[in-house]
Design a protein around this motif. Structure first.
Motif, PDB file in Angstrom:
ATOM      1  N   VAL A  37       0.930  -0.508  -0.187  1.00 35.40           N
ATOM      2  CA  VAL A  37      -0.013   0.195   0.275  1.00 35.40           C
ATOM      3  C   VAL A  37       0.823   1.520  -0.038  1.00 35.40           C
ATOM      4  CG1 VAL A  37      -1.196   1.305   1.187  1.00 35.40           C
ATOM      5  CG2 VAL A  37      -2.057  -1.306   1.031  1.00 35.40           C
ATOM      6  N   PHE A  38       2.257   0.974   0.477  1.00 34.13           N
ATOM      7  CA  PHE A  38       2.677   1.759   0.322  1.00 34.13           C
ATOM      8  C   PHE A  38       3.570   2.578  -0.558  1.00 34.13           C
ATOM      9  CE2 PHE A  38       7.433   3.544   1.405  1.00 34.13           C
ATOM     10  CZ  PHE A  38       7.521   4.878   2.166  1.00 34.13           C
ATOM     11  N   TRP A  39       4.343   1.945  -1.142  1.00 30.55           N
ATOM     12  CA  TRP A  39       5.105   1.722  -2.697  1.00 30.55           C
ATOM     13  C   TRP A  39       4.174   2.661  -3.729  1.00 30.55           C
ATOM     14  CZ3 TRP A  39       9.414   2.597  -1.749  1.00 30.55           C
ATOM     15  CH2 TRP A  39      10.128   1.695  -0.743  1.00 30.55           C
ATOM     16  N   GLY A  40       3.180   1.798  -3.485  1.00 34.56           N
ATOM     17  CA  GLY A  40       1.896   2.310  -5.004  1.00 34.56           C
ATOM     18  C   GLY A  40       1.468   3.203  -4.422  1.00 34.56           C
ATOM     19  N   TRP A  41       1.105   4.168  -2.829  1.00 34.43           N
ATOM     20  CA  TRP A  41       0.602   5.485  -2.691  1.00 34.43           C
ATOM     21  C   TRP A  41       1.899   6.370  -3.106  1.00 34.43           C
ATOM     22  CZ3 TRP A  41       3.469   8.379   1.141  1.00 34.43           C
ATOM     23  CH2 TRP A  41       2.595   9.274   1.040  1.00 34.43           C
ATOM     24  N   LEU A  42       3.000   6.231  -2.553  1.00 36.21           N
ATOM     25  CA  LEU A  42       4.356   6.850  -3.165  1.00 36.21           C
ATOM     26  C   LEU A  42       4.898   6.854  -4.568  1.00 36.21           C
ATOM     27  CD1 LEU A  42       6.342   8.280  -1.522  1.00 36.21           C
ATOM     28  CD2 LEU A  42       8.005   6.512  -1.286  1.00 36.21           C
ATOM     29  N   MET A  43       5.301   6.014  -5.233  1.00 34.79           N
ATOM     30  CA  MET A  43       5.212   5.774  -6.225  1.00 34.79           C
ATOM     31  C   MET A  43       4.006   5.567  -7.366  1.00 34.79           C
ATOM     32  SD  MET A  43       8.569   5.415  -5.770  1.00 34.79           S
ATOM     33  CE  MET A  43       9.551   5.065  -7.427  1.00 34.79           C
ATOM     34  N   PHE A  44       2.961   5.597  -7.147  1.00 35.77           N
ATOM     35  CA  PHE A  44       2.179   5.520  -8.706  1.00 35.77           C
ATOM     36  C   PHE A  44       1.081   5.986  -7.742  1.00 35.77           C
ATOM     37  CE2 PHE A  44       4.323   1.592  -8.142  1.00 35.77           C
ATOM     38  CZ  PHE A  44       5.324   1.406  -9.771  1.00 35.77           C
ATOM     39  N   GLY A  45       0.624   6.535  -7.201  1.00 42.32           N
ATOM     40  CA  GLY A  45      -0.768   7.586  -6.525  1.00 42.32           C
ATOM     41  C   GLY A  45      -1.556   6.982  -6.180  1.00 42.32           C
ATOM     42  N   GLU A  46      -1.100   5.345  -5.237  1.00 40.78           N
ATOM     43  CA  GLU A  46      -2.385   4.628  -5.709  1.00 40.78           C
ATOM     44  C   GLU A  46      -3.337   4.489  -4.700  1.00 40.78           C
ATOM     45  OE1 GLU A  46      -0.943   1.376  -9.355  1.00 40.78           O
ATOM     46  OE2 GLU A  46      -0.450   0.792  -7.033  1.00 40.78           O
ATOM     47  N   LEU A  47      -3.932   4.165  -3.962  1.00 45.98           N
ATOM     48  CA  LEU A  47      -4.859   3.971  -2.907  1.00 45.98           C
ATOM     49  C   LEU A  47      -5.982   2.986  -2.521  1.00 45.98           C
ATOM     50  CD1 LEU A  47      -4.597   7.020  -0.654  1.00 45.98           C
ATOM     51  CD2 LEU A  47      -3.442   5.035  -0.110  1.00 45.98           C
ATOM     52  N   PRO A  48      -6.045   1.859  -2.531  1.00 44.93           N
ATOM     53  CA  PRO A  48      -7.512   0.912  -2.185  1.00 44.93           C
ATOM     54  C   PRO A  48      -8.213   1.843  -2.149  1.00 44.93           C
ATOM     55  CG  PRO A  48      -5.222  -0.080  -1.379  1.00 44.93           C
ATOM     56  CD  PRO A  48      -4.926   1.356  -1.326  1.00 44.93           C
ATOM     57  N   GLY A  49      -9.503   1.321  -3.049  1.00 49.95           N
ATOM     58  CA  GLY A  49     -10.764   2.022  -2.489  1.00 49.95           C
ATOM     59  C   GLY A  49     -11.564   0.519  -0.999  1.00 49.95           C
ATOM     60  N   PRO A  50     -13.235   0.821  -0.178  1.00 49.83           N
ATOM     61  CA  PRO A  50     -13.718   0.947   0.346  1.00 49.83           C
ATOM     62  C   PRO A  50     -13.963  -0.710   0.467  1.00 49.83           C
ATOM     63  CG  PRO A  50     -14.334   2.276   0.454  1.00 49.83           C
ATOM     64  CD  PRO A  50     -13.691   2.509  -1.549  1.00 49.83           C
ATOM     65  N   VAL A  51     -14.212  -0.893  -0.560  1.00 52.11           N
ATOM     66  CA  VAL A  51     -14.312  -2.511  -1.181  1.00 52.11           C
ATOM     67  C   VAL A  51     -12.856  -3.424  -0.763  1.00 52.11           C
ATOM     68  CG1 VAL A  51     -14.699  -4.606  -3.015  1.00 52.11           C
ATOM     69  CG2 VAL A  51     -16.157  -2.332  -2.094  1.00 52.11           C
ATOM     70  N   VAL A  52     -11.946  -2.977  -1.785  1.00 48.12           N
ATOM     71  CA  VAL A  52     -10.786  -3.527  -1.802  1.00 48.12           C
ATOM     72  C   VAL A  52     -10.023  -3.695  -0.193  1.00 48.12           C
ATOM     73  CG1 VAL A  52      -8.233  -3.066  -2.445  1.00 48.12           C
ATOM     74  CG2 VAL A  52      -9.821  -2.982  -3.852  1.00 48.12           C
ATOM     75  N   TRP A  53     -10.287  -2.875   0.786  1.00 53.29           N
ATOM     76  CA  TRP A  53      -9.918  -2.829   2.549  1.00 53.29           C
ATOM     77  C   TRP A  53     -10.371  -3.579   2.813  1.00 53.29           C
ATOM     78  CZ3 TRP A  53      -5.810  -1.477   4.158  1.00 53.29           C
ATOM     79  CH2 TRP A  53      -4.870  -0.357   3.708  1.00 53.29           C
ATOM     80  N   ALA A  54     -11.802  -3.821   3.009  1.00 47.43           N
ATOM     81  CA  ALA A  54     -12.435  -4.563   2.958  1.00 47.43           C
ATOM     82  C   ALA A  54     -12.586  -6.356   2.902  1.00 47.43           C
ATOM     83  CB  ALA A  54     -14.238  -4.746   2.723  1.00 47.43           C
ATOM     84  N   GLY A  55     -11.905  -6.366   1.319  1.00 44.96           N
ATOM     85  CA  GLY A  55     -10.835  -7.991   0.477  1.00 44.96           C
ATOM     86  C   GLY A  55     -10.058  -8.505   1.525  1.00 44.96           C
ATOM     87  N   ILE A  56      -9.171  -6.789   1.789  1.00 42.74           N
ATOM     88  CA  ILE A  56      -8.101  -7.557   2.036  1.00 42.74           C
ATOM     89  C   ILE A  56      -8.100  -8.229   4.051  1.00 42.74           C
ATOM     90  CG2 ILE A  56      -5.974  -6.079   3.061  1.00 42.74           C
ATOM     91  CD1 ILE A  56      -5.904  -4.731   0.479  1.00 42.74           C
ATOM     92  N   GLY A  57      -8.885  -7.536   4.519  1.00 45.07           N
ATOM     93  CA  GLY A  57      -9.614  -7.587   5.455  1.00 45.07           C
ATOM     94  C   GLY A  57      -9.565  -9.079   5.540  1.00 45.07           C
ATOM     95  N   LEU A  58     -10.869  -9.245   5.157  1.00 42.48           N
ATOM     96  CA  LEU A  58     -10.777 -10.715   5.210  1.00 42.48           C
ATOM     97  C   LEU A  58      -9.986 -11.591   4.133  1.00 42.48           C
ATOM     98  CD1 LEU A  58     -14.579 -10.587   3.598  1.00 42.48           C
ATOM     99  CD2 LEU A  58     -14.410 -10.983   5.428  1.00 42.48           C
ATOM    100  N   ILE A  59      -8.877 -11.454   4.108  1.00 43.20           N
ATOM    101  CA  ILE A  59      -7.885 -12.160   3.659  1.00 43.20           C
ATOM    102  C   ILE A  59      -7.358 -12.608   4.727  1.00 43.20           C
ATOM    103  CG2 ILE A  59      -6.124 -12.226   1.700  1.00 43.20           C
ATOM    104  CD1 ILE A  59      -7.242 -11.793  -0.297  1.00 43.20           C
ATOM    105  N   VAL A  60      -6.396 -11.355   5.106  1.00 37.03           N
ATOM    106  CA  VAL A  60      -5.718 -11.646   6.071  1.00 37.03           C
ATOM    107  C   VAL A  60      -6.411 -11.570   7.376  1.00 37.03           C
ATOM    108  CG1 VAL A  60      -4.015  -9.965   7.397  1.00 37.03           C
ATOM    109  CG2 VAL A  60      -4.478  -9.459   5.943  1.00 37.03           C
ATOM    110  N   GLY A  61      -7.427 -11.948   7.647  1.00 38.79           N
ATOM    111  CA  GLY A  61      -8.148 -11.974   8.783  1.00 38.79           C
ATOM    112  C   GLY A  61      -7.935 -14.151   8.320  1.00 38.79           C
ATOM    113  N   GLY A  62      -8.529 -14.635   7.156  1.00 36.93           N
ATOM    114  CA  GLY A  62      -8.500 -15.695   7.518  1.00 36.93           C
ATOM    115  C   GLY A  62      -6.758 -16.534   7.647  1.00 36.93           C
TER     116      GLY A  62
END
Length: 330
Positions: free
Chosen positions: A281-306
């Motif tokens: 997330v940090f490199w994506g924001w710093l180098m490419f101006g990318e930040l995940p949206g709410p749906v992506v954040w929710a998906g990330i949370g489920l994957i990491v949680g599982g």
């Protein structure tokens, strides 16, 4: 006087965690560099550079672990299969990086631990209880959420097929890790790494011989396919240092990850691999101006949680087995 006490496995969890954090950091930098270079150079060229430098590091460890003799194996077929699977895993993931945001691609690839849990049932005969199976289901729900099946336009060139590439890479990586468990009992870590780096070299040279002039890239408009088949170009200016950085990262990853799992319990240190997600997330924001949206954040949370639940249950299982073994020796 020489001690006759039996040797015991190394157990240095703090040092192991430090090594795995170093390895994961190098992986995140490697992925960022590949995405940065994907607009002007072919993937097979980057793989070649990484493999050449990584192989030089690996051969040093071969000498430290026993010399050339440890490269002999009576199961060459499995080693070739393992090498091809890791090539598929890396090439799928890296190809996706040309168009998929770094954090999103990394999160989708992190479904691999969940796949390893499932594959260990038919291949290794391991027993997986309903608690871990439920955690796997939660993780896959996160993948489904990130694929956004309710949207017809994902805003990614190549659409959902390209977004599935990290998942395909995760599946191939999972099979690789299951095979590693089978082969690790008879092969040193440096030997396993040597077989992998050699496979990468052979595949990248093959790509160069077949498509190194870029003639196939002209038939595609999709950035991922162009990235895969683009003409080999000698690095210019500061790009040369970025290529050297790729090779350095390959060497650090190979050593740090092997050392981490050699000196510490896997169930203890494996969850720290998820540090790669905030780094992506940090490199994506710093180098490419990318930040995940709410749906992506929710998906990330489920994957990491599982994934974390799976690791926690594995850790508890190993503690119970260790306690049972200790009682049995009394």
């Amino acid at each position: 006087m020489t001690s006759l006490a039996p040797s015991v496995p190394l157990s240095k969890p703090a040092v192991g965690i430090a090594f795995i954090l170093a390895g994961v950091t190098a992986i995140s930098v490697n992925d960022m560099l590949i995405k940065e270079l994907s607009g002007g150079y072919p993937l097979h060229q980057m793989v070649f550079v990484r493999s050449v430098i990584g192989l030089m590091f690996t051969l040093v460890f071969v000498q430290l672990e026993g010399g050339w003799a440890i490269l002999k194996t009576n199961r060459p077929g499995l080693h070739v299969l393992r090498g091809l699977l890791i090539v598929i895993a890396n090439m799928s993931f890296f190809t996706a990086l040309a168009v998929v945001p770094l954090a999103e691609a990394t999160a989708l690839f992190f479904v691999a631990p969940l796949m390893i849990t499932l594959l260990s049932i038919p291949i290794l005969g391991e027993k997986v209880g309903p608690f871990r199976l439920g955690a796997v289901g939660i993780g896959f729900l996160g993948v489904l959420l990130m694929l956004k099946p309710w949207e017809s336009d994902l805003g990614i060139e190549g659409g959902r097929v390209v977004l599935l590439l990290p998942v395909i890479g995760a599946a191939a990586y999972s099979l690789t890790q299951v095979l590693t468990r089978k082969l690790g009992s008879t092969s040193k870590a440096s030997a396993l790494a040597t077989y992998l780096q050699t496979t990468f070299l052979v595949v990248s040279v093959g790509f160069f011989l077949v498509a190194g002039d870029g003639r196939y890239a002209e038939n595609f408009d999709n950035p991922s396919m162009v990235f895969l088949l683009r003409e080999w170009i000698w690095p210019v200016g500061s790009d040369l240092f970025l290529f050297l950085g790729l090779g350095l990262c390959a060497g650090v990853v190979g050593y740090a990850m092997s050392q981490a799992y050699r000196i510490a319990d896997a169930a203890t240190i494996a969850p720290f691999e998820y540090v790669g997600l905030p780094l992506a997330v940090f490199w994506g924001w710093l180098m490419f101006g990318e930040l995940p949206g709410p749906v992506v954040w929710a998906g990330i949370g489920l994957i990491v949680g599982g994934g974390c639940v799976v690791f926690l249950r594995e850790h508890q299982k190993q503690k119970k087995l260790a306690l049972a073994a200790k009682i049995g020796r009394r």
